[in-house]
Design an enzyme around this catalytic site. Sequence first.
Site, PDB file in Angstrom:
ATOM      1  N   ILE A 295      32.258 -21.163 -50.024  1.00 29.38           N
ATOM      2  CA  ILE A 295      32.046 -22.007 -51.349  1.00 29.38           C
ATOM      3  C   ILE A 295      31.060 -21.434 -52.397  1.00 29.38           C
ATOM      4  CG2 ILE A 295      32.410 -24.455 -50.217  1.00 29.38           C
ATOM      5  CD1 ILE A 295      29.068 -22.703 -50.139  1.00 29.38           C
ATOM      6  N   HIS A 345      37.647 -24.843 -57.196  1.00 31.66           N
ATOM      7  CA  HIS A 345      36.400 -24.668 -57.510  1.00 31.66           C
ATOM      8  C   HIS A 345      35.658 -26.023 -58.149  1.00 31.66           C
ATOM      9  CE1 HIS A 345      33.190 -21.628 -58.750  1.00 31.66           C
ATOM     10  NE2 HIS A 345      32.616 -22.577 -58.337  1.00 31.66           N
ATOM     11  N   ILE A 346      35.637 -26.958 -57.143  1.00 31.12           N
ATOM     12  CA  ILE A 346      35.035 -28.306 -57.379  1.00 31.12           C
ATOM     13  C   ILE A 346      33.731 -28.763 -56.792  1.00 31.12           C
ATOM     14  CG2 ILE A 346      37.234 -29.329 -58.213  1.00 31.12           C
ATOM     15  CD1 ILE A 346      37.569 -30.583 -55.682  1.00 31.12           C
TER      16      ILE A 346
END
Length: 379
Positions: A295, A345-346
Amino acid sequence: MPLESSVARNTRLRSQHVKMRSIANSLLPLIVALLIADCNASLPRRNQNQNRTMSAGKAFKVLVTHPEVPQEGIDLLKENCEIIQVQSVPTNRAELLEKIRGVDGVLWGGHQPLNAEALDAAGPQLKSISTMSAGIDYVDVPEVKRRKIPLGHTPTVLNTAVADLAVGLLIAASRRFHEGRKKIDNDQWENYHLNWLLGQDIRDSTVGFYGFGGIGQAIAKRLSGFDIDKVLYTTRRRVHKEIEEEFNAKKVDFDTLLAESDFIVIASPLTKDTQGVFNATAFNKMKQTAVLINIARGKIVNQDDLYEALKSNRIFSAGLDVTDPEPLSPTDKLLTLDNAVVLPHIGSATKRTRADMSTIAAHNVLRGLAGEPMLSPAY
């Protein structure tokens, strides 16, 4: 009266530490609000001649580089500044370079390169910049620093949203959500097998963190509710002893992290030292049942090597919110794998988080314009 045992004392101290951290976190929004109010009250004005060329009563000219920056940040800036806003989506570089000319501050709302080209276009009067992100790998930090321009970013405020998503990815990758959905799509519902789609348990597992700052600790806090066994972490510096005790965490070298972790969560910044560190050599040192979660930034992982490790079942699965490049091509080979869960990519993409990010970025810009320390400086 009997003496308190060392175990009882440690338990009591640990409980007190957790309560103190909880109180501190609950007070953060109030502290931010008070600092913003103080910033607005202390913001200096330009001299009379400078103000003649600007909107009445507005002290500074600030560029907002994206039209979708939440209104909360825009409204804060408008109280003291004339706002210029880039309107193109995706951001048109030529429009950005044109509109940045002569501004005093910039709220950098996207991931366009923030480099000498942009700083030269702005001019020498530029005195304050803040990104609306935690990572700043798209910023030429040495160049901004060389020009003595204060630079802010927005790390801590997105910890909660990113940590929630990381746990979701960890569950999805370890329990084969993506593969299961593909079985449904392809009419391959095979639950007559007793060993169909068996995944990895989170309980009693060892979770390794490559990077153990605010986001890593927020993830560990959530995973404690899944009855994990222990936390290992690899960082440059050891975290405070109280944090280690809270999460049953131990600092180890990279090779130990790879060899002993059932889950590895990448939560470090992208630097020249971390780029590509998860490569074939690293994957060959991991357990065959290991699950990798990223992440942080896509370039920390050698994606070709990851593809081979997943395809050959050298590791069990991966959950990625970041890739290299971004956006990822819809024909990328990584997307053909059953054991790769990939998101676009949230991590910070909740309404509340984005609003908070815009507010802190605006606050950073205002503090820089006032010649005061930013709430969240990048250096």
